[in-house]
Write a protein that holds these residues in place. Sequence first.
Motif, short mmCIF file in Angstrom:
data_model
loop_
_atom_site.label_atom_id
_atom_site.label_comp_id
_atom_site.label_asym_id
_atom_site.label_seq_id
_atom_site.Cartn_x
_atom_site.Cartn_y
_atom_site.Cartn_z
N GLY A 145 21.02 18.16 6.97
CA GLY A 145 20.34 19.12 6.09
C GLY A 145 19.03 19.59 6.67
O GLY A 145 18.02 18.88 6.59
N VAL A 146 19.03 20.77 7.25
CA VAL A 146 17.82 21.36 7.82
C VAL A 146 17.16 22.24 6.76
O VAL A 146 17.81 23.11 6.18
N ASN A 147 15.88 22.02 6.50
CA ASN A 147 15.14 22.77 5.48
C ASN A 147 13.95 23.49 6.11
O ASN A 147 13.27 22.93 6.98
N ALA A 148 13.70 24.69 5.64
CA ALA A 148 12.56 25.45 6.15
C ALA A 148 11.25 24.70 5.93
O ALA A 148 10.35 24.75 6.77
N GLY A 149 11.14 23.98 4.80
CA GLY A 149 9.89 23.31 4.47
C GLY A 149 9.64 22.03 5.23
O GLY A 149 8.54 21.47 5.14
N LEU A 151 10.87 21.55 8.70
CA LEU A 151 11.42 21.78 10.04
C LEU A 151 10.61 20.98 11.07
O LEU A 151 9.39 20.80 10.93
N ASP A 152 11.29 20.53 12.10
CA ASP A 152 10.63 19.78 13.17
C ASP A 152 9.44 20.57 13.73
O ASP A 152 9.53 21.78 13.96
N LYS A 153 8.32 19.86 13.94
CA LYS A 153 7.09 20.53 14.39
C LYS A 153 7.27 21.24 15.73
O LYS A 153 6.65 22.28 16.00
N ARG A 154 8.12 20.69 16.58
CA ARG A 154 8.35 21.32 17.89
C ARG A 154 8.95 22.72 17.74
O ARG A 154 8.60 23.64 18.48
N LEU A 155 9.84 22.86 16.78
CA LEU A 155 10.47 24.17 16.56
C LEU A 155 9.52 25.13 15.87
O LEU A 155 9.55 26.34 16.12
N LEU A 156 8.68 24.61 14.99
CA LEU A 156 7.68 25.47 14.36
C LEU A 156 6.71 26.01 15.41
O LEU A 156 6.30 27.18 15.35
N GLU A 157 6.34 25.18 16.37
CA GLU A 157 5.47 25.64 17.45
C GLU A 157 6.16 26.68 18.32
O GLU A 157 5.55 27.65 18.76
N LYS A 158 7.45 26.49 18.55
CA LYS A 158 8.20 27.40 19.42
C LYS A 158 8.40 28.76 18.76
O LYS A 158 8.24 29.81 19.41
N TYR A 159 8.75 28.78 17.47
CA TYR A 159 9.10 30.04 16.80
C TYR A 159 7.99 30.59 15.91
O TYR A 159 8.08 31.72 15.45
N LYS A 161 7.30 30.00 12.87
CA LYS A 161 7.64 29.72 11.48
C LYS A 161 9.13 29.40 11.40
O LYS A 161 9.83 29.42 12.42
N ALA A 162 9.60 29.15 10.19
CA ALA A 162 11.01 28.77 10.01
C ALA A 162 11.90 30.02 10.02
O ALA A 162 12.35 30.49 8.98
N THR A 163 12.15 30.54 11.20
CA THR A 163 13.02 31.70 11.35
C THR A 163 14.49 31.26 11.30
O THR A 163 14.79 30.07 11.45
N PRO A 164 15.42 32.19 11.13
CA PRO A 164 16.84 31.82 11.20
C PRO A 164 17.18 31.12 12.51
O PRO A 164 17.93 30.13 12.51
N GLU A 165 16.62 31.62 13.59
CA GLU A 165 16.90 31.03 14.90
C GLU A 165 16.38 29.60 15.00
O GLU A 165 17.04 28.71 15.58
N ALA A 166 15.21 29.33 14.41
CA ALA A 166 14.65 27.99 14.43
C ALA A 166 15.52 27.02 13.63
O ALA A 166 15.79 25.89 14.06
N LEU A 167 15.96 27.45 12.45
CA LEU A 167 16.81 26.60 11.61
C LEU A 167 18.11 26.27 12.33
O LEU A 167 18.58 25.12 12.33
N VAL A 168 18.70 27.28 12.96
CA VAL A 168 19.98 27.08 13.63
C VAL A 168 19.82 26.19 14.86
O VAL A 168 20.66 25.33 15.13
N VAL A 190 21.46 24.88 6.35
CA VAL A 190 20.21 25.43 6.90
C VAL A 190 19.55 26.23 5.77
O VAL A 190 19.71 27.44 5.66
N LYS A 191 18.77 25.55 4.95
CA LYS A 191 18.27 26.15 3.71
C LYS A 191 16.90 26.80 3.89
O LYS A 191 16.05 26.31 4.62
N HIS A 192 16.73 27.90 3.17
CA HIS A 192 15.46 28.61 3.13
C HIS A 192 15.31 29.20 1.74
O HIS A 192 16.31 29.48 1.06
N ASN A 193 14.07 29.40 1.29
CA ASN A 193 13.86 29.96 -0.05
C ASN A 193 14.03 31.47 -0.09
O ASN A 193 14.12 32.06 -1.16
N ASP A 194 14.07 32.13 1.07
CA ASP A 194 14.26 33.57 1.15
C ASP A 194 15.74 33.84 1.43
O ASP A 194 16.26 33.47 2.48
#
Length: 386
Positions: A145-149, A151-159, A161-168, A190-194
Amino acid sequence: MTVSLGMPGTPAPVLAPRRKTHQIHVGKVGVGSDYPVSVQSMTTTLTADVNTTLQQIAELTAAGCDIVRVACPSQDDADALPQIAQHSQIPVIADIHFQPKYVFAAIEAGCAAVRVNPGNIRKFDDQVKEIAQAAKDHGTSIRIGVNAGSLDKRLLEKYGKATPEALVESAAWEASLFEEHGFHDFKISVKHNDPVVMVRAYELLAERGDWPLHLGVTEAGPAFQGTIKSATAFGALLSQGIGDTIRVSLSAPPVEEVKVGIQILQSLNLRPRKLEIVSCPSCGRAQVDVYKLADEVTAGLEGMTVPLRVAVMGCVVNGPGEAREADLGVASGNGKGQIFVKGEVVKTVPESAIVETLIEEAMRIAEEMGEPVDEESAGAPTVTVS
């Protein structure tokens, strides 16, 4: 008079065939394209309070819930899992965050599945091998269960924010770790509130692999807003054949989540329709109180499980046509109502007798179909405004 009503013998049309996926089981519930889309909810009780939790699970089961998730944030909750898993009428998923030891506790407790959140479980990737082996040994499936809220810090730094690509990317990476260890009994969310971000994430994820997918708009909001957001997002994905289990996340009692989820699936012909009430929105042409009439008919037929379409119409413009197309209907005006059964006017009654007559006719039809009303198992009727 014998009336042939209800769902046709041929399968109901759908907007798109289901996307082909790997098949898994969550307890007795099959998940994947070979099985119906299932409805899930989550208890709001303290899991450690076994009796209260089981009571709520029973209520969810009666509402039509297929799978239930319970929170496990403490040792007391983990200690309660064996009893809950044993006595629940539907498969139980343990929801695990932060503490990896509770993943193993849930598996040992006999839970049908464990939901893991890789973004906030300490050193999760380092323990995938052990988790996979324990799950395999016990026949337990996993939800990644991957959640936007969270998300792994490494992916947040890479993208950023919690983009579709980051979640996937997060989900696909965790899936590859389980697969490296020969474990394939998992589904992914891969859940997001939007809803827009969420839909795109699932579309991208569906292109990456044949994993079964659990749909959810996380933190969708209060009942009205959350229903709209979830129905919009789920409709966009399910109409493409994407989605194998769903959970409507509402700031409302969990039974309401189940009712909404079931109605979404019924509206897309992904679950057999039961009672459906077609009623007009009312306007200056209406000669009766359509709102009151529709509410009273809905209340009077609550619990009916037969696939019956009932039209409650308030004027002579669209009323006769809609009532004629329904299995059972009324076209109201001038203080009276024409009662239609399968396109034919069977009687005309005073306005004060419309509700009683419709209910009587519906009960008669249900009896002819050999399906008595079952208030325990029936879902709430659909109310369609036309």
